[in-house]
Every structure is written in C-alpha cells, then in structure tokens.
Design an enzyme around this catalytic site. Sequence first.
Site, PDB file in Angstrom:
ATOM      1  N   GLU A   1     -25.850  47.106 -15.812  1.00  0.00           N
ATOM      2  CA  GLU A   1     -24.570  46.917 -16.514  1.00  0.00           C
ATOM      3  C   GLU A   1     -24.753  46.948 -18.029  1.00  0.00           C
ATOM      4  OE1 GLU A   1     -21.332  46.479 -15.472  1.00  0.00           O
ATOM      5  OE2 GLU A   1     -21.895  46.907 -13.393  1.00  0.00           O
TER       6      GLU A   1
ATOM      7  N   THR B   1     -31.184  30.187  -5.064  1.00  0.00           N
ATOM      8  CA  THR B   1     -30.242  30.219  -3.938  1.00  0.00           C
ATOM      9  C   THR B   1     -29.473  31.527  -3.852  1.00  0.00           C
ATOM     10  OG1 THR B   1     -28.485  29.173  -5.233  1.00  0.00           O
ATOM     11  CG2 THR B   1     -29.955  27.712  -3.995  1.00  0.00           C
TER      12      THR B   1
ATOM     13  N   SER C   1     -30.182  44.221 -16.254  1.00  0.00           N
ATOM     14  CA  SER C   1     -29.176  44.814 -15.374  1.00  0.00           C
ATOM     15  C   SER C   1     -28.746  46.197 -15.853  1.00  0.00           C
ATOM     16  CB  SER C   1     -27.950  43.895 -15.319  1.00  0.00           C
ATOM     17  OG  SER C   1     -26.849  44.540 -14.708  1.00  0.00           O
TER      18      SER C   1
ATOM     19  N   TYR D   1     -20.662  39.977 -19.341  1.00  0.00           N
ATOM     20  CA  TYR D   1     -21.906  39.895 -18.572  1.00  0.00           C
ATOM     21  C   TYR D   1     -22.920  40.906 -19.103  1.00  0.00           C
ATOM     22  CZ  TYR D   1     -25.132  40.743 -14.687  1.00  0.00           C
ATOM     23  OH  TYR D   1     -26.256  40.939 -13.918  1.00  0.00           O
TER      24      TYR D   1
END
Length: 330
Positions: free
Chosen positions: A129, A10, A127, A151
């Site tokens: 990050e 989603t 990622s 994260y």
Amino acid sequence: MPRAFITGITGQDGQHLASFLHSKGYDVYGMVKGQSNPHVGAVLEEMPFIEMVPGDLADLPSLVAALNMAQPDEVYNLGAISFVALSFNQAELTANITGLGVLRMLEAIRMVGGSQNNPIRFYQASSSEMFGKVRETPQNEQTPFHPRSPYGCAKVFGHDIVVNYRESYDLFACSGILFNHEGPRRGIEFVTRKVTNAVARIKLGLQHELVLGNLDSKRDWGYAGDYVRAMWLMLQQDVPEDYVIATGETHSIEELVERSFGEVGIDDWRQYVRQDPKFFRPAEVDLLIGDSSKARERLGWMPEIDFPTLISMMVAHDLQVEAAKAGIEL
C-alpha cells in the site's frame, strides 16, 4: 534455542509466523496489549507454546520491558492498525501505532541491544500500500512510494525509519514489502475473507447478499503461510536489506468474487452481489503487482500456493466453520 519476539501475534501473520518458527525450534514470545485481548485465548488454545508478554506499540517503556523479559534474538514487528478503510476514520491512531510504533520498537531494540556477539535482528512489516498511485508496473524495491491512505502513509514512515536506523546505528533491521497475502486466518473485515465467508454463508442459506465497493481494483494476492517464510529468510542473511515479496500475478476483486462463487457451484454470482458507495475509498489504489526477483534470487524464496488454490482453501474453510456454527452437516 533461538528466541523470537512477535508483535501482532494474534493476527493472521503472527499466527502463521509463530507456528513456522516453532517448527524451526524457536522459543516464541508474543506481545499483547492489555489483559482483555479477545483473540489471545483462541491463539493459545491452538499454539500453547507461545509465551505472551504485555506491551504496547504506543508506549516505549513497555516495549523495553517486554524485550528485557523475552531477551529475543529476532524481533518481528507485525503489529499495526492494518485495516486500510479504518485508517481514513482513525488517521491519528493509525499514524501513532502503524508509523511511530516502528520508531518506538527500534528505540527499544537500540536500548536493550542484545549481546555484542548476537545483536537483536529486526523485521518490519512494510506494505505494498506504500506504492499507492503506482509510478511503474510491476513494483520493486526501487519504485517510488505514493501512498493513498493514512495506513499507507504510516507504513512509509515505518519503512523509512527502518532504513534510517540501519544506516545511523548499524542495526540489523530490514523491511519486507509484502503484497496482499491471505488465508483462512485472515480477518473477516478484509475483502478476501469477507467474500469467501459470504459465499459460504450464501451457499448454506445463511445469507442472501454480498455487499462490496469497487470490483475493478486489482491486487497481487498470495498465501500468508508462504510469506512468513520470507520474513524469516530476511533475518538469516549476512547483511540486512529490504525485499519485495509478491507472486507477480494480479487479479481483480471481480475475479476473486467469481472464483469464490464458482467453488460452491454458483455461476450466476451477480444476483447475489450489490455495490455500495460507502465501501469505496476516498482515494483508491487501482493496481498493485509486485516484482519479487530480488527475494527469489537472494533468499531462494518462491510462493508455493497459487491464487486458485488459495481461494479454494479459504472457501472450504469458511464452509466448514459456518456449517459447524449453524449445526449444518456438509
């Protein structure tokens, strides 16, 4: 027909990937947690070809059951607690889903396996990050990680466990180290969409102020629709490897803001923007810019949408959405 199983169905990337794979002739299965995900209805309305399967990245038996139900050829693990700012407040949950969730999915794949002649191929959404306090610029597949958020730390674990399972169990498992990728489907909590949506609302007279944190942070922003092509290409190779996916350009948040306001004809944007310390991260990532040479050479991948086009696309979308909600004719 090949079968693909997508976690995070989603989200922005899940929707782009589902649409792309469907166009390639795939049967697409999407994993959803529980029965009350508020986004499922809207996704299925736009993409009724997706078959939703229950599962939870925090629960290994549910992942085994989901894979047995879908019998996929390819698994794309896009599910995560993915909002960096939230990870500081929910560090344990982030580690459990974004980090250990990768381990559970790899274990489920190892248990279910697929056929001997056609083992399941696995893609992990790593990622930029993970680079955090960067050791070199631009960043490539060999750049050391120094994450600056829970994260980022969880993503490093996920990335490393993919390498470990690939080397330990000979799984076809690879990671795409994707730099920031955006688009109209981006969640409103992310800074790009927060900016373009606020600009649209300010232009329409529905909002009077945009409140942000650090305007000096620089990111390598691309279009999500381009980046899901790279995910698919990684799983079509003979040998599983990890790839950096990026545009190789960097832009500041201030430039993002200025360009977004410019799209609606507002030049004096500073009168609408206020900085608030609560939006600054405890540990900031100042600069990210990726070197995707390996992906361009080996996968034949290239981004097609540039930064100005991306921002124009997002502002135009948000103008239409906000005007429709408010009953305003454009």
